[in-house]
Design an enzyme around this catalytic site. Sequence first.
Site, PDB file in Angstrom:
ATOM      1  CG  HIS A   1      34.023  55.707 -72.299  1.00  0.00           C
ATOM      2  ND1 HIS A   1      33.343  56.620 -73.076  1.00  0.00           N
ATOM      3  CD2 HIS A   1      34.218  54.634 -73.092  1.00  0.00           C
ATOM      4  CE1 HIS A   1      33.144  56.118 -74.284  1.00  0.00           C
ATOM      5  NE2 HIS A   1      33.668  54.909 -74.319  1.00  0.00           N
TER       6      HIS A   1
ATOM      7  CB  CYS B   1      35.482  49.833 -79.727  1.00  0.00           C
ATOM      8  SG  CYS B   1      36.978  50.584 -80.394  1.00  0.00           S
TER       9      CYS B   1
ATOM     10  CG  HIS C   1      32.597  49.832 -74.007  1.00  0.00           C
ATOM     11  ND1 HIS C   1      32.055  49.818 -75.268  1.00  0.00           N
ATOM     12  CD2 HIS C   1      33.287  50.990 -73.915  1.00  0.00           C
ATOM     13  CE1 HIS C   1      32.416  50.915 -75.914  1.00  0.00           C
ATOM     14  NE2 HIS C   1      33.171  51.647 -75.116  1.00  0.00           N
TER      15      HIS C   1
ATOM     16  NE  ARG D   1      32.743  58.615 -79.982  1.00  0.00           N
ATOM     17  CZ  ARG D   1      33.472  57.680 -79.394  1.00  0.00           C
ATOM     18  NH1 ARG D   1      33.975  56.668 -80.085  1.00  0.00           N
ATOM     19  NH2 ARG D   1      33.683  57.712 -78.085  1.00  0.00           N
ATOM     20  CG  ASP D   2      31.903  54.507 -77.882  1.00  0.00           C
ATOM     21  OD1 ASP D   2      32.395  53.815 -78.789  1.00  0.00           O
ATOM     22  OD2 ASP D   2      32.226  54.395 -76.693  1.00  0.00           O
TER      23      ASP D   2
END
Length: 295
Positions: free
Chosen positions: A205, A238, A207, A14-15
């Site tokens: 979460h 993102c 990055h 997903r991400d």
Amino acid sequence: MLPNKVSIFEVGARDGLQNEVPVSSNAKVQLIENLADAGINRIEAGSFVSPKWVPQMADSSEVIKSITRKQGVKYSALTPNLKGFELALDAGVDEVAIFGAASQSFSQKNINCSIEESIERFIPLMEKAKSLNIPVRGYVSCVLGCPYEGDIDVAEVARVSAILYNMGCYEISLGDTIGVGTPVKARRMVETVAKQVPVDKLALHFHDTYGQALANILACLETGVSVIDASVAGLGGCPYAKGASGNLATEDVVYMLNGMGIETGIDLTKLAKAGHAISQVLGRANGSKVANALL
Ligand SMILES: CC(C)(COP(=O)([O-])OP(=O)([O-])OC[C@H]1O[C@@H](n2cnc3c(N)ncnc32)[C@H](O)[C@@H]1OP(=O)([O-])[O-])[C@@H](O)C(=O)NCCC(=O)NCCSC(=O)C[C@@](C)(O)CC(=O)[O-]
């Protein structure tokens, strides 16, 4: 104190894939099945958002319906509103995730509304999820910085996290959306949020844009957090955070945890092969240092 066990929440499908060149539904299904085969038992498999905003996730329903399910694995999806929730449920997800932000500007750019409006949108979704017994995860973006506003007050991160938790989210995932955090700052942020949301209900979460994610995770694990979001092969970024690279590569975090004697239940070689396969499909370099070393 460091945890004995860490739960990995895999967000690559997903991400990761929401911010890569489009791949076929079959390739996504294969990736998700490979991840499950590697022992990952929490997989974010898609996103039910507007296909005009994120076309890469437009086939989420088809993907989720096509997965050969592995027992014991929970398949999840992002749902920004009731419409997304109903589509996700129809596709057969086990749980969903709502996503807010600690930055007003990011909230506007990402979901086209203010933080307060986003909470209003989440209320009917949460009510429906509760009535159907569907677990809901909550994300808070920009916990260590915003691409539009710069520094974000940790008190605001804690406030938004507490709202989502008190609305019924079973876990709050703290997103360093653009990977600008550093270890001491990250740890302080988690400690502040943990005054309002129990630490065992928090997830990291992070990055890896500035190469700090592994160090940040290590610093935060010492606060007692034991859930880590990661993206196989470091896929993604993102779409509303320019310059953001993917989450920390799952292979890299599993390697670190293995070395510290912290259990994850994941087969690192199988995981690295899963990341290698999807990197080949995408025609991009594998973003995991560990996978590159192993393979
Ligand atoms: C939230 C909206 C929909 C609001 O968008 P909006 O324009 O304010 O909403 P709307 O209700 O006015 O709807 C506009 C159109 O979208 C459709 N629509 C409305 N809802 C849905 C839905 N659920 N599924 C499918 N379609 C939907 C709706 O039917 C309509 O279609 P039209 O009439 O124009 O043809 C929009 O802003 C959006 O889709 N944003 C996408 C944001 C996104 O996916 N961002 C990336 C994920 S977040 C992230 O990556 C961060 C995270 C979680 O990983 C943590 C971190 O790293 O920080």
